[in-house]
Design a protein around this motif. Structure first.
Motif, mmCIF file in Angstrom:
data_model
loop_
_atom_site.group_PDB
_atom_site.id
_atom_site.type_symbol
_atom_site.label_atom_id
_atom_site.label_comp_id
_atom_site.label_asym_id
_atom_site.label_seq_id
_atom_site.Cartn_x
_atom_site.Cartn_y
_atom_site.Cartn_z
ATOM 1 N N VAL A 27 33.088 31.046 45.629
ATOM 2 C CA VAL A 27 33.708 31.996 46.553
ATOM 3 C C VAL A 27 35.156 32.213 46.126
ATOM 4 C CG1 VAL A 27 34.345 32.532 48.930
ATOM 5 C CG2 VAL A 27 32.190 31.360 48.458
ATOM 6 N N HIS A 28 35.512 33.477 46.053
ATOM 7 C CA HIS A 28 36.893 33.871 45.763
ATOM 8 C C HIS A 28 37.499 34.425 47.046
ATOM 9 C CE1 HIS A 28 40.383 35.582 43.883
ATOM 10 N NE2 HIS A 28 40.029 36.807 44.189
ATOM 11 N N TRP A 29 38.685 33.935 47.398
ATOM 12 C CA TRP A 29 39.368 34.330 48.640
ATOM 13 C C TRP A 29 40.346 35.418 48.239
ATOM 14 C CZ3 TRP A 29 36.454 31.863 52.030
ATOM 15 C CH2 TRP A 29 35.797 30.719 51.582
ATOM 16 N N HIS A 30 39.832 36.635 48.218
ATOM 17 C CA HIS A 30 40.539 37.742 47.582
ATOM 18 C C HIS A 30 41.869 38.053 48.276
ATOM 19 C CE1 HIS A 30 40.503 41.722 45.364
ATOM 20 N NE2 HIS A 30 41.525 41.815 46.198
ATOM 21 N N GLY A 31 42.951 37.928 47.511
ATOM 22 C CA GLY A 31 44.269 38.298 48.015
ATOM 23 C C GLY A 31 45.085 37.145 48.567
ATOM 24 N N PHE B 202 42.270 40.157 54.522
ATOM 25 C CA PHE B 202 41.786 39.750 53.204
ATOM 26 C C PHE B 202 40.263 39.770 53.243
ATOM 27 C CE2 PHE B 202 45.929 37.945 54.072
ATOM 28 C CZ PHE B 202 46.640 38.303 52.940
ATOM 29 N N TRP B 203 39.633 39.335 52.172
ATOM 30 C CA TRP B 203 38.171 39.220 52.221
ATOM 31 C C TRP B 203 37.719 38.173 51.232
ATOM 32 C CZ3 TRP B 203 34.388 42.106 48.871
ATOM 33 C CH2 TRP B 203 34.982 42.702 47.760
ATOM 34 N N TYR B 204 36.466 37.782 51.338
ATOM 35 C CA TYR B 204 35.934 36.770 50.424
ATOM 36 C C TYR B 204 34.619 37.259 49.847
ATOM 37 C CZ TYR B 204 33.079 35.241 54.484
ATOM 38 O OH TYR B 204 32.212 35.181 55.556
ATOM 39 N N HIS B 205 34.393 36.855 48.609
ATOM 40 C CA HIS B 205 33.178 37.292 47.911
ATOM 41 C C HIS B 205 32.927 36.339 46.750
ATOM 42 C CE1 HIS B 205 35.470 38.987 44.472
ATOM 43 N NE2 HIS B 205 36.329 39.469 45.352
ATOM 44 N N PRO B 206 31.717 36.334 46.204
ATOM 45 C CA PRO B 206 31.438 35.454 45.065
ATOM 46 C C PRO B 206 32.161 35.950 43.817
ATOM 47 C CG PRO B 206 29.414 36.479 45.927
ATOM 48 C CD PRO B 206 30.568 37.176 46.551
ATOM 49 N N HIS B 207 32.382 35.034 42.876
ATOM 50 C CA HIS B 207 32.917 35.441 41.569
ATOM 51 C C HIS B 207 31.960 35.004 40.474
ATOM 52 C CE1 HIS B 207 36.143 37.118 39.164
ATOM 53 N NE2 HIS B 207 36.853 37.305 40.261
ATOM 54 N N ALA B 208 30.671 34.908 40.821
ATOM 55 C CA ALA B 208 29.636 34.532 39.863
ATOM 56 C C ALA B 208 28.530 35.557 40.012
ATOM 57 C CB ALA B 208 29.099 33.146 40.178
ATOM 58 N N MET C 86 42.891 47.873 39.798
ATOM 59 C CA MET C 86 43.227 46.670 39.023
ATOM 60 C C MET C 86 43.740 45.577 39.952
ATOM 61 S SD MET C 86 42.319 47.502 36.001
ATOM 62 C CE MET C 86 42.978 46.087 35.119
ATOM 63 N N HIS C 87 43.132 44.426 39.826
ATOM 64 C CA HIS C 87 43.394 43.313 40.747
ATOM 65 C C HIS C 87 43.936 42.096 40.006
ATOM 66 C CE1 HIS C 87 42.966 40.256 43.741
ATOM 67 N NE2 HIS C 87 41.900 39.713 43.198
ATOM 68 N N LEU C 88 45.008 41.534 40.549
ATOM 69 C CA LEU C 88 45.566 40.290 40.016
ATOM 70 C C LEU C 88 45.300 39.166 41.009
ATOM 71 C CD1 LEU C 88 47.377 38.653 38.030
ATOM 72 C CD2 LEU C 88 49.358 39.468 39.333
ATOM 73 N N HIS C 89 44.780 38.068 40.519
ATOM 74 C CA HIS C 89 44.524 36.917 41.386
ATOM 75 C C HIS C 89 45.811 36.127 41.647
ATOM 76 C CE1 HIS C 89 39.904 36.220 40.778
ATOM 77 N NE2 HIS C 89 40.182 37.504 40.675
ATOM 78 N N GLY C 90 45.846 35.499 42.814
ATOM 79 C CA GLY C 90 46.878 34.492 43.082
ATOM 80 C C GLY C 90 48.265 35.008 43.421
ATOM 81 N N LEU D 12 43.036 38.939 35.836
ATOM 82 C CA LEU D 12 43.492 40.298 36.122
ATOM 83 C C LEU D 12 42.324 41.168 35.686
ATOM 84 C CD1 LEU D 12 45.881 42.387 36.653
ATOM 85 C CD2 LEU D 12 46.202 42.325 34.205
ATOM 86 N N HIS D 13 41.754 41.928 36.614
ATOM 87 C CA HIS D 13 40.580 42.715 36.229
ATOM 88 C C HIS D 13 40.418 43.932 37.108
ATOM 89 C CE1 HIS D 13 38.061 41.377 39.666
ATOM 90 N NE2 HIS D 13 38.600 40.178 39.498
ATOM 91 N N CYS D 14 39.607 44.852 36.609
ATOM 92 C CA CYS D 14 39.233 45.993 37.430
ATOM 93 C C CYS D 14 38.222 45.526 38.458
ATOM 94 C CB CYS D 14 38.633 47.096 36.565
ATOM 95 S SG CYS D 14 38.107 48.502 37.578
ATOM 96 N N HIS D 15 38.348 46.014 39.698
ATOM 97 C CA HIS D 15 37.427 45.584 40.746
ATOM 98 C C HIS D 15 36.224 46.504 40.897
ATOM 99 C CE1 HIS D 15 36.390 42.783 43.914
ATOM 100 N NE2 HIS D 15 37.528 42.141 43.708
ATOM 101 N N VAL D 16 36.093 47.509 40.029
ATOM 102 C CA VAL D 16 34.784 48.156 39.892
ATOM 103 C C VAL D 16 33.967 47.126 39.110
ATOM 104 C CG1 VAL D 16 33.484 49.998 38.771
ATOM 105 C CG2 VAL D 16 35.617 50.511 39.974
HETATM 106 CU CU1 C2O Z 1 38.106 40.235 44.542
HETATM 107 CU CU2 C2O Z 1 38.453 38.629 40.839
HETATM 108 O O1 C2O Z 1 38.248 39.454 42.660
#
Ligand code: C2O
Ligand code: CU
Ligand code: CU
Length: 478
Positions: free
Chosen positions: A92-96, A132-138, A411-415, A459-463
């Protein structure tokens, strides 16, 4: 009854109601160490997405689509135990959320994947209040595309004055006529274009119909785009939503450009909405991002009662800021990240008509459709992802995201959250904080942030198809 007493009493009523609903929805307890504990499990399930008599086979958190809305408190530690009841690895990734790297949920990069039958304990203290939101990263295409996602709200100590709060979690599905999720995830042609845009948008897990409202009330509406690929551009007929937060971070309250709320995948917008329509009337909320495919997302349906207010409340709309470190633009180190690939023309989406004409694939990328500075990292996260850049801990950075493709990229940057300082070299007057920025075709965006969170961050595109087909990289902060 004066305006303000109306406001308070309504709000208290709502808070009480929300608390009851929450107790039922989120099993939780505080342990001896005082840390609040939440458990969620990922498993197969069924959901009535389009009609009560049609069950769609989904993947879900706690049997719900979307998963339970988790409400955390700003600055208070939480422990979230995720149990994997799927037949495949997950995370689970805790997006944002600006959290420690080991809690970021990227398989191979920040943690081993959670195997079927196993659990993982996430522990963090959310520093920022917001949406925020949460979703899998696998196996994200399948897991997110089949329903694994939920809203995560971090509450501030003093909630902002509104009569009511609403959350709209928007999801996009590609359904068969029998309301089952269509196969064909990871289609390479699609991955080089718009990504897997579906044919059915749900609001909080159901085909939206009506949102009941009352003349005169002020609503705080939290919008979350949880789609794999669909970009949304929402217009509220007869209303003037005011943006008060973006990606969870408060901003100067402002009306959106051209009255349209632009939400790429993974993006959130909080708006303040004064219900100034006529009692008994209906007003459409329309998503017209893809010209030929505009649809009515939902209708605001006014109750018959006359407005309780002669004019909107004069309570301020601005939210208290979160404790974000301010980047120093004068000393910031600058880097260019060039996004390339995809089909060479992009005016629509798969199934949108006419988009194949004149298209041609970028060649020579070994199966990947996209690249960042000439490199293509594919998938969702795995071991041995060498960082593209190493950023010095504590220093300010400006990244110039240059989109040389014919497609939009959120484009999304983690953390971290970053400031959007300019677009196409023109200073951005709002300078909002975001964690995901939509970069239009052949445009560039400068983002600035302090690299204050050590670790390897994606750092990735969220499409999702773009991410898995190469539009992803890793930044190391050390
Ligand atoms: Cu919401 Cu790496 O993602
Ligand atoms: Cu993220
Ligand atoms: Cu993209």
């Amino acid at each position: 009854m004066t305006d303000s007493s109306f406001l308070i009493s309504r709000r208290n009523l709502l808070l009480a109601g929300a608390g009851l609903a929450l107790a039922a929805a989120t099993p939780r307890r505080a342990l001896a160490d005082g840390v609040r504990e939440i458990r969620i499990s990922a498993a197969r399930g069924r959901a009535s997405l389009v009609r009560s008599d049609l069950q769609t086979e989904v993947l879900s958190y706690d049997g719900k689509v979307p998963g339970p809305t988790l409400r955390l408190q700003q600055g208070l530690p939480v422990r979230i135990i995720v149990e994997n009841k799927l037949d495949q690895d997950t995370t689970v990734h805790w997006h944002g959320i600006r959290l420690p790297n080991a809690m970021d949920g990227v398989p191979g990069l920040t943690q081993p994947p959670i195997k079927p039958g196993e659990s993982f304990v996430y522990e963090f203290t959310p520093p920022d209040a917001g949406t925020f939101w949460y979703h899998p990263h696998a196996n994200s295409l399948q897991q997110l595309g089949r329903g694994l996602a939920g809203v995560l709200i971090v509450e501030q100590h003093d909630p902002v004055a509104a009569d009511r709060e609403l959350t709209w979690m928007l999801s996009d599905w590609r359904l068969t006529p029998k309301a089952q999720i269509a196969a064909g995830f990871g289609n390479q042609m699609e991955a080089a274009m718009s990504g897997r845009v579906g044919n059915t948008v749900t609001l909080n897990g159901a085909l939206p119909a009506e949102e009941k409202v009352w003349a005169g009330e002020r609503i705080r509406l939290r919008l979350v785009n949880g789609a794999l690929a669909r970009i949304m551009g929402l217009r509220f007929e007869g209303h003037r939503p005011v943006i008060v937060a973006i990606d969870g971070q408060p901003c100067d309250p402002h009306e959106p450009d051209g009255g349209r709320l632009l939400l790429g995948p993974a993006m959130r917008i909080d708006v303040s909405l004064d219900m100034q329509g006529e009692p008994g009337q209906r007003y459409r909320v329309v998503d017209g991002f893809y010209d030929e495919l505009a649809y009515t997302l939902v209708e605001l349906v006014y109750g018959p009662e006359p407005s309780t207010r002669a004019q909107p409340p004069d309570a301020p709309l601005s939210l208290p800021p979160n404790p974000l470190p301010e980047p120093d633009l004068t000393t910031a180190e600058r880097h260019k990240l060039t996004l390339q690939g995809g089909m060479m023309s992009g005016n629509g989406m798969v199934g949108g008509g006419g988009m194949m004409s004149g298209g041609g694939m970028m060649g020579g990328m070994g199966g990947a459709a996209w690249s960042i500075n000439g490199q293509s990292m594919t998938g969702d996260g795995h071991a041995n992802m060498p960082p593209l850049l190493t950023l010095k801990l504590g220093r300010s950075f400006v990244l110039n995201l240059r989109n040389e493709t014919a497609w939009w990229h959120p484009m999304h940057l983690h953390g971290h959250s970053f400031r959007v300082v300019s677009r196409n070299d023109v200073p951005n007057p709002i300078r909002e904080w975001r964690d995901t920025v939509l970069v239009p075709p052949r445009q560039s965006v400068d983002i600035a942030f302090v690299a204050d969170n050590p670790g390897d961050w994606m750092l990735h595109c969220h499409v999702t198809d773009h991410q898995t087909a190469g539009l992803m990289t890793v930044l190391r902060i050390a």
